[in-house]
Design a protein around this motif. Structure first.
Motif, mmCIF file in Angstrom:
data_model
loop_
_atom_site.group_PDB
_atom_site.id
_atom_site.type_symbol
_atom_site.label_atom_id
_atom_site.label_comp_id
_atom_site.label_asym_id
_atom_site.label_seq_id
_atom_site.Cartn_x
_atom_site.Cartn_y
_atom_site.Cartn_z
ATOM 1 N N VAL A 81 9.465 -10.188 -6.435
ATOM 2 C CA VAL A 81 8.798 -10.114 -7.640
ATOM 3 C C VAL A 81 8.856 -8.509 -8.100
ATOM 4 O O VAL A 81 8.752 -7.419 -7.334
ATOM 5 N N GLY A 82 9.474 -8.315 -9.237
ATOM 6 C CA GLY A 82 9.481 -7.121 -9.856
ATOM 7 C C GLY A 82 8.196 -6.214 -9.883
ATOM 8 O O GLY A 82 7.260 -6.839 -10.413
ATOM 9 N N ILE A 83 8.272 -4.964 -10.136
ATOM 10 C CA ILE A 83 7.191 -4.210 -10.358
ATOM 11 C C ILE A 83 6.740 -4.303 -11.714
ATOM 12 O O ILE A 83 7.503 -4.215 -12.702
ATOM 13 N N GLY A 84 5.398 -4.487 -11.887
ATOM 14 C CA GLY A 84 4.873 -4.737 -13.090
ATOM 15 C C GLY A 84 4.778 -6.226 -13.659
ATOM 16 O O GLY A 84 4.315 -6.637 -14.597
ATOM 17 N N LYS A 85 5.347 -7.209 -12.887
ATOM 18 C CA LYS A 85 5.442 -8.715 -13.136
ATOM 19 C C LYS A 85 4.206 -9.455 -12.486
ATOM 20 O O LYS A 85 3.781 -9.248 -11.621
ATOM 21 N N GLU A 86 3.907 -10.173 -13.405
ATOM 22 C CA GLU A 86 2.596 -11.223 -12.997
ATOM 23 C C GLU A 86 3.281 -12.654 -12.410
ATOM 24 O O GLU A 86 4.319 -13.035 -13.032
ATOM 25 N N VAL A 130 -1.235 -12.705 -9.380
ATOM 26 C CA VAL A 130 -0.964 -11.189 -8.771
ATOM 27 C C VAL A 130 0.173 -10.603 -9.468
ATOM 28 O O VAL A 130 0.966 -11.066 -9.943
ATOM 29 N N THR A 131 -0.319 -9.265 -9.657
ATOM 30 C CA THR A 131 0.857 -8.432 -10.234
ATOM 31 C C THR A 131 1.118 -7.333 -9.267
ATOM 32 O O THR A 131 0.351 -6.679 -8.598
ATOM 33 N N VAL A 132 2.341 -6.931 -9.090
ATOM 34 C CA VAL A 132 2.864 -5.798 -8.322
ATOM 35 C C VAL A 132 2.909 -4.712 -8.835
ATOM 36 O O VAL A 132 3.187 -4.519 -10.347
ATOM 37 N N ILE A 133 2.034 -3.592 -8.417
ATOM 38 C CA ILE A 133 2.001 -2.260 -9.022
ATOM 39 C C ILE A 133 2.903 -1.499 -8.355
ATOM 40 O O ILE A 133 3.467 -0.665 -9.189
ATOM 41 N N SER A 134 3.299 -1.492 -7.104
ATOM 42 C CA SER A 134 4.254 -0.485 -6.556
ATOM 43 C C SER A 134 4.811 -1.081 -5.266
ATOM 44 O O SER A 134 4.178 -1.843 -4.508
ATOM 45 N N ILE A 194 6.510 0.386 -1.539
ATOM 46 C CA ILE A 194 6.981 1.908 -0.958
ATOM 47 C C ILE A 194 7.827 1.313 0.252
ATOM 48 O O ILE A 194 6.895 0.720 1.202
ATOM 49 N N GLY A 195 8.823 1.485 0.672
ATOM 50 C CA GLY A 195 9.415 0.815 1.866
ATOM 51 C C GLY A 195 9.106 -0.485 2.131
ATOM 52 O O GLY A 195 9.004 -0.872 3.525
ATOM 53 N N GLY A 196 9.204 -1.369 1.403
ATOM 54 C CA GLY A 196 8.833 -2.870 1.382
ATOM 55 C C GLY A 196 7.431 -3.082 1.506
ATOM 56 O O GLY A 196 7.111 -4.376 1.405
ATOM 57 N N ASN A 197 6.649 -2.370 1.557
ATOM 58 C CA ASN A 197 4.969 -2.593 1.501
ATOM 59 C C ASN A 197 4.567 -2.331 -0.085
ATOM 60 O O ASN A 197 5.325 -1.837 -0.697
ATOM 61 N N LEU A 198 3.705 -3.319 -0.435
ATOM 62 C CA LEU A 198 3.471 -3.600 -1.626
ATOM 63 C C LEU A 198 2.078 -3.159 -2.057
ATOM 64 O O LEU A 198 0.970 -3.315 -1.125
ATOM 65 N N ILE A 199 1.851 -2.375 -3.126
ATOM 66 C CA ILE A 199 0.424 -2.603 -3.759
ATOM 67 C C ILE A 199 0.337 -3.576 -4.713
ATOM 68 O O ILE A 199 1.196 -3.441 -5.860
ATOM 69 N N VAL A 200 -0.433 -4.439 -4.637
ATOM 70 C CA VAL A 200 -0.758 -5.412 -5.694
ATOM 71 C C VAL A 200 -2.367 -5.504 -6.199
ATOM 72 O O VAL A 200 -3.052 -4.929 -5.575
ATOM 73 N N ASN A 201 -2.030 -6.008 -7.498
ATOM 74 C CA ASN A 201 -3.486 -6.199 -8.106
ATOM 75 C C ASN A 201 -3.719 -7.765 -8.161
ATOM 76 O O ASN A 201 -3.039 -8.687 -8.618
ATOM 77 N N VAL A 202 -4.925 -8.163 -7.646
ATOM 78 C CA VAL A 202 -5.195 -9.560 -7.348
ATOM 79 C C VAL A 202 -6.615 -9.577 -7.527
ATOM 80 O O VAL A 202 -7.497 -9.062 -7.055
ATOM 81 N N LYS A 203 -6.809 -10.513 -8.568
ATOM 82 C CA LYS A 203 -8.470 -10.647 -8.983
ATOM 83 C C LYS A 203 -9.092 -9.434 -9.245
ATOM 84 O O LYS A 203 -10.142 -8.917 -8.707
#
Length: 70
Positions: free
Chosen positions: A6-11, A38-42, A44-53
């Motif tokens: 999933v691309g950055i910023g996509k829900e 779930v939304t991908v925030i950023s 880094i090296g394959g690891n994700l920061i996501v926004n969920v609930k």
């Protein structure tokens, strides 16, 4: 497709959570349940920061690959 695609910023909506039972339970406790948005925030090296609930969560690439979204 897995969450890592999933691309950055996509829900996306979680369709399925794979992996072993303890892995699925761990992810469900973080809010990764079927039907959740779930939304991908950023990334880094394959690891994700996501926004969920309304919570930001950092997960590794291996965990993100177990979360299928659509």
């Amino acid at each position: 497709m897995p969450l890592t695609m999933v691309g950055i910023g996509k829900e996306s909506v979680i369709q399925r959570v794979g992996g072993r039972e303890e892995t699925r339970r761990f992810l469900e406790n973080l809010g990764f349940v079927v039907g959740a948005i779930v939304t991908v925030i950023s990334e880094i090296g394959g690891n994700l920061i996501v926004n969920v609930k309304d919570t930001r969560v950092a997960i590794g690439k291996d965990m993100a690959n177990k979360i299928m979204v659509g």
